[in-house]
Design a protein around this motif. Sequence first.
Motif, mmCIF file in Angstrom:
data_model
loop_
_atom_site.group_PDB
_atom_site.id
_atom_site.type_symbol
_atom_site.label_atom_id
_atom_site.label_comp_id
_atom_site.label_asym_id
_atom_site.label_seq_id
_atom_site.Cartn_x
_atom_site.Cartn_y
_atom_site.Cartn_z
ATOM 1 N N ARG A 1 -57.694 15.066 8.136
ATOM 2 C CA ARG A 1 -58.532 13.898 8.430
ATOM 3 C C ARG A 1 -58.721 13.031 7.188
ATOM 4 N N ARG A 2 -58.937 13.664 6.034
ATOM 5 C CA ARG A 2 -59.129 12.898 4.805
ATOM 6 C C ARG A 2 -57.854 12.154 4.412
ATOM 7 N N CYS A 3 -56.720 12.793 4.580
ATOM 8 C CA CYS A 3 -55.452 12.160 4.218
ATOM 9 C C CYS A 3 -55.150 10.983 5.139
ATOM 10 N N VAL A 4 -55.319 11.171 6.446
ATOM 11 C CA VAL A 4 -55.059 10.093 7.400
ATOM 12 C C VAL A 4 -55.975 8.904 7.124
ATOM 13 N N ALA A 5 -57.255 9.188 6.853
ATOM 14 C CA ALA A 5 -58.198 8.109 6.550
ATOM 15 C C ALA A 5 -57.764 7.322 5.319
ATOM 16 N N ALA A 6 -57.295 8.043 4.310
ATOM 17 C CA ALA A 6 -56.838 7.376 3.082
ATOM 18 C C ALA A 6 -55.624 6.520 3.341
ATOM 19 N N HIS B 1 -53.465 20.095 1.635
ATOM 20 C CA HIS B 1 -53.648 18.781 1.015
ATOM 21 C C HIS B 1 -53.446 18.914 -0.492
ATOM 22 N N ALA B 2 -52.585 18.063 -1.072
ATOM 23 C CA ALA B 2 -52.328 18.131 -2.511
ATOM 24 C C ALA B 2 -53.593 17.897 -3.324
ATOM 25 N N GLY C 1 -54.347 25.777 2.254
ATOM 26 C CA GLY C 1 -55.517 25.414 3.026
ATOM 27 C C GLY C 1 -55.960 26.582 3.900
ATOM 28 N N SER C 2 -57.170 26.512 4.407
ATOM 29 C CA SER C 2 -57.672 27.574 5.278
ATOM 30 C C SER C 2 -57.231 27.314 6.720
ATOM 31 N N ASP D 1 -59.606 19.543 8.046
ATOM 32 C CA ASP D 1 -60.443 18.667 7.232
ATOM 33 C C ASP D 1 -59.568 17.855 6.272
ATOM 34 N N GLY D 2 -58.623 18.527 5.632
ATOM 35 C CA GLY D 2 -57.714 17.834 4.730
ATOM 36 C C GLY D 2 -56.878 16.796 5.449
#
Length: 293
Positions: free
Chosen positions: A284-289, A184-185, A216-217, A281-282
Amino acid sequence: MRVLVTGTAGQVSQSLQALSSPEIEIVAVGRPRLDLADPASVAAAIEDVQPHAVVNAAAYTAVDKAESDETAAFAVNRDGAGAVAAAAAAGGIPIVHLSTDYVFPGDKTEPYQEADIVGPTSVYGRSKLAGEQAVAAANPAHVILRTAWVYSPYGANFVKTMLRLAADRDTVRVVADQQGTPTHAGDIAAAIAIVLQQIAADPQGSSWRGVFHMTGSGETSWAGFAEAIFAASRGLGGPSAVVQPITTAEYPTPARRPANSRLSNARFRSTFGHSLPDWQDGTRRCVAALLGR
């Protein structure tokens, strides 16, 4: 700390701009004021901004187009990067330069470490490797960060492509025999901020200098990445599709992609005391945004 970031529209540049604060003031400068293909503009922009550090986030990133546009790719990724590093060095300013997993051939069975032999298989990869070399030669106060599979709510990237395709079709064919780590950037920007803080705390230090891997991990394939994107979207009421795994041979591209893009982040973690979040995790955060959730 004032930080000049090259480029204004890139994924990492926009993510860094979102982090700008009184502690780390981000000044993003793009074309025509700062054009990596015009070294004079680079030096003038740095002189004008008077930063304490420079982050070279701008690059020629059209991987397939580079195969038929080698001159332009090298003009930006090698010569432009070198010009940024040289202009920064002239002012005694450290540079953080972003590079890529594409500097490796992708035939190793384990994650790549910084000391592993490079061997890019594409014009883009060769131009980015040449850029690393130009930066290191021009400015001893350098941090070169190799990352991979970058995505974000900004610009064009794999996550946005998958969501767009899922809105129009039930099944999406995705390559399953290339391994790597989606990054994730926003997480890249947060990690760069930690690097900048260490530079500010010890500007004459040597521990923070050199080449580091920073992704990312975890790890997955492009097909696995697509499945995670659709799962996250489906859970939020967004578009989803069934992933049909295919081989690289079934999806030929002008530029050859590394089969193994996994990078070991151990050196970055030990030097800066930071690990980027898990790629899922990244995602999920990107898709939500992107879905406005």
